[in-house]
Design a protein around this motif. Sequence first.
Motif, PDB file in Angstrom:
ATOM      1  N   ILE A  88       0.849  -1.192   0.000  1.00  0.00           N
ATOM      2  CA  ILE A  88       0.000   0.000   0.000  1.00  0.00           C
ATOM      3  C   ILE A  88       0.886   1.244   0.000  1.00  0.00           C
ATOM      4  N   THR A  89       0.450   2.245  -0.748  1.00  0.00           N
ATOM      5  CA  THR A  89       1.153   3.522  -0.761  1.00  0.00           C
ATOM      6  C   THR A  89       0.134   4.658  -0.728  1.00  0.00           C
ATOM      7  N   CYS A  90       0.633   5.850  -0.498  1.00  0.00           N
ATOM      8  CA  CYS A  90      -0.147   7.087  -0.562  1.00  0.00           C
ATOM      9  C   CYS A  90       0.867   8.197  -0.794  1.00  0.00           C
ATOM     10  N   GLY A  91       0.520   9.411  -0.541  1.00  0.00           N
ATOM     11  CA  GLY A  91       1.466  10.504  -0.754  1.00  0.00           C
ATOM     12  C   GLY A  91       2.674  10.437   0.153  1.00  0.00           C
ATOM     13  N   ALA A  92       2.445  10.359   1.476  1.00  0.00           N
ATOM     14  CA  ALA A  92       3.557  10.416   2.436  1.00  0.00           C
ATOM     15  C   ALA A  92       3.657   9.205   3.368  1.00  0.00           C
ATOM     16  N   GLY A  93       2.705   8.298   3.334  1.00  0.00           N
ATOM     17  CA  GLY A  93       2.808   7.064   4.106  1.00  0.00           C
ATOM     18  C   GLY A  93       1.788   6.861   5.201  1.00  0.00           C
ATOM     19  N   GLY A  94       1.175   7.926   5.720  1.00  0.00           N
ATOM     20  CA  GLY A  94       0.223   7.777   6.822  1.00  0.00           C
ATOM     21  C   GLY A  94      -1.023   7.011   6.434  1.00  0.00           C
ATOM     22  N   GLN A  95      -1.652   7.424   5.342  1.00  0.00           N
ATOM     23  CA  GLN A  95      -2.840   6.715   4.878  1.00  0.00           C
ATOM     24  C   GLN A  95      -2.487   5.289   4.443  1.00  0.00           C
ATOM     25  N   ALA A  96      -1.292   5.113   3.911  1.00  0.00           N
ATOM     26  CA  ALA A  96      -0.859   3.779   3.483  1.00  0.00           C
ATOM     27  C   ALA A  96      -0.767   2.835   4.674  1.00  0.00           C
ATOM     28  N   ALA A  97      -0.249   3.324   5.797  1.00  0.00           N
ATOM     29  CA  ALA A  97      -0.172   2.492   7.001  1.00  0.00           C
ATOM     30  C   ALA A  97      -1.570   2.075   7.433  1.00  0.00           C
ATOM     31  N   LEU A  98      -2.511   3.016   7.409  1.00  0.00           N
ATOM     32  CA  LEU A  98      -3.890   2.699   7.786  1.00  0.00           C
ATOM     33  C   LEU A  98      -4.493   1.671   6.833  1.00  0.00           C
ATOM     34  N   GLY A  99      -4.259   1.851   5.550  1.00  0.00           N
ATOM     35  CA  GLY A  99      -4.796   0.911   4.560  1.00  0.00           C
ATOM     36  C   GLY A  99      -4.214  -0.480   4.720  1.00  0.00           C
ATOM     37  N   ALA A 100      -2.925  -0.559   4.968  1.00  0.00           N
ATOM     38  CA  ALA A 100      -2.285  -1.864   5.152  1.00  0.00           C
ATOM     39  C   ALA A 100      -2.824  -2.554   6.397  1.00  0.00           C
ATOM     40  N   TYR A 101      -2.991  -1.804   7.466  1.00  0.00           N
ATOM     41  CA  TYR A 101      -3.523  -2.377   8.711  1.00  0.00           C
ATOM     42  C   TYR A 101      -4.954  -2.850   8.509  1.00  0.00           C
ATOM     43  N   LEU A 102      -5.726  -2.075   7.787  1.00  0.00           N
ATOM     44  CA  LEU A 102      -7.103  -2.449   7.498  1.00  0.00           C
ATOM     45  C   LEU A 102      -7.144  -3.794   6.763  1.00  0.00           C
ATOM     46  N   LEU A 103      -6.301  -3.945   5.730  1.00  0.00           N
ATOM     47  CA  LEU A 103      -6.273  -5.200   4.984  1.00  0.00           C
ATOM     48  C   LEU A 103      -5.800  -6.354   5.858  1.00  0.00           C
ATOM     49  N   LYS A 104      -4.839  -6.097   6.728  1.00  0.00           N
ATOM     50  CA  LYS A 104      -4.386  -7.150   7.646  1.00  0.00           C
ATOM     51  C   LYS A 104      -5.549  -7.605   8.524  1.00  0.00           C
ATOM     52  N   GLN A 105      -6.322  -6.655   9.027  1.00  0.00           N
ATOM     53  CA  GLN A 105      -7.477  -7.002   9.846  1.00  0.00           C
ATOM     54  C   GLN A 105      -8.523  -7.791   9.056  1.00  0.00           C
ATOM     55  N   ASP A 110       0.066 -11.070   3.592  1.00  0.00           N
ATOM     56  CA  ASP A 110       1.331 -10.499   3.119  1.00  0.00           C
ATOM     57  C   ASP A 110       1.095  -9.064   2.673  1.00  0.00           C
ATOM     58  N   VAL A 111       0.912  -8.188   3.639  1.00  0.00           N
ATOM     59  CA  VAL A 111       0.615  -6.786   3.334  1.00  0.00           C
ATOM     60  C   VAL A 111       1.629  -5.891   4.040  1.00  0.00           C
ATOM     61  N   SER A 112       2.059  -4.856   3.336  1.00  0.00           N
ATOM     62  CA  SER A 112       3.005  -3.887   3.877  1.00  0.00           C
ATOM     63  C   SER A 112       2.695  -2.530   3.252  1.00  0.00           C
ATOM     64  N   PHE A 113       3.407  -1.502   3.726  1.00  0.00           N
ATOM     65  CA  PHE A 113       3.223  -0.176   3.136  1.00  0.00           C
ATOM     66  C   PHE A 113       4.581   0.460   2.908  1.00  0.00           C
ATOM     67  N   ILE A 114       4.634   1.364   1.945  1.00  0.00           N
ATOM     68  CA  ILE A 114       5.881   2.037   1.607  1.00  0.00           C
ATOM     69  C   ILE A 114       6.111   3.185   2.583  1.00  0.00           C
ATOM     70  N   GLU A 115       7.219   3.118   3.290  1.00  0.00           N
ATOM     71  CA  GLU A 115       7.616   4.179   4.218  1.00  0.00           C
ATOM     72  C   GLU A 115       7.845   5.460   3.403  1.00  0.00           C
ATOM     73  N   GLY A 116       7.105   6.506   3.734  1.00  0.00           N
ATOM     74  CA  GLY A 116       7.241   7.763   2.998  1.00  0.00           C
ATOM     75  C   GLY A 116       6.373   7.838   1.765  1.00  0.00           C
ATOM     76  N   GLY A 117       5.652   6.766   1.446  1.00  0.00           N
ATOM     77  CA  GLY A 117       4.703   6.748   0.338  1.00  0.00           C
ATOM     78  C   GLY A 117       5.316   6.995  -1.032  1.00  0.00           C
ATOM     79  N   THR A 118       4.468   7.440  -1.928  1.00  0.00           N
ATOM     80  CA  THR A 118       4.889   7.680  -3.311  1.00  0.00           C
ATOM     81  C   THR A 118       5.904   8.817  -3.387  1.00  0.00           C
ATOM     82  N   ASN A 119       5.841   9.766  -2.458  1.00  0.00           N
ATOM     83  CA  ASN A 119       6.858  10.827  -2.442  1.00  0.00           C
ATOM     84  C   ASN A 119       8.245  10.233  -2.246  1.00  0.00           C
TER      85      ASN A 119
END
Length: 130
Positions: A88-105, A110-119
């Motif tokens: 999961i990614t987003c602009g800076a990583g915050g929403q990506a963390a939430l999205g990855a956690y949501l999918l894990k739940q 096998d879900v992760s997010f990009i630290e710092g997002g697409t930026n």
Amino acid sequence: MAITFKQMVGQARENVPAISSADAREKINANPNTLVIDVQDAAAAGACGLIPSSMNISLGMLPIRADLELPESFREPELADRNRPVIITCGAGGQAALGAYLLKQMGFTDVSFIEGGTNAWKEAGYEVEK
């Protein structure tokens, strides 16, 4: 007690792994079945750019698109396999963390997010599509 966005992101980070842009790119190249999802709203994702071969599903729509109990017309077929690698990614990583956690739940294994997002992806010199 009310919880803030920052606290929600902190909780998500405690439960799903953050990976670097380099690690994400390596994972994508090593396994073409890896699904990359940008959870920004469409206008924001378009302004930021999308990682090639990623799909845009806003954070608000992600649990609906991933819910196997909803009618097929609401679901995203790419999210049917709970064992498929998802980044999961987003602009800076915050929403990506939430999205990855949501999918894990929701049972993704096998879900992760990009630290710092697409930026961070762009700062690493990797390509984005407009």
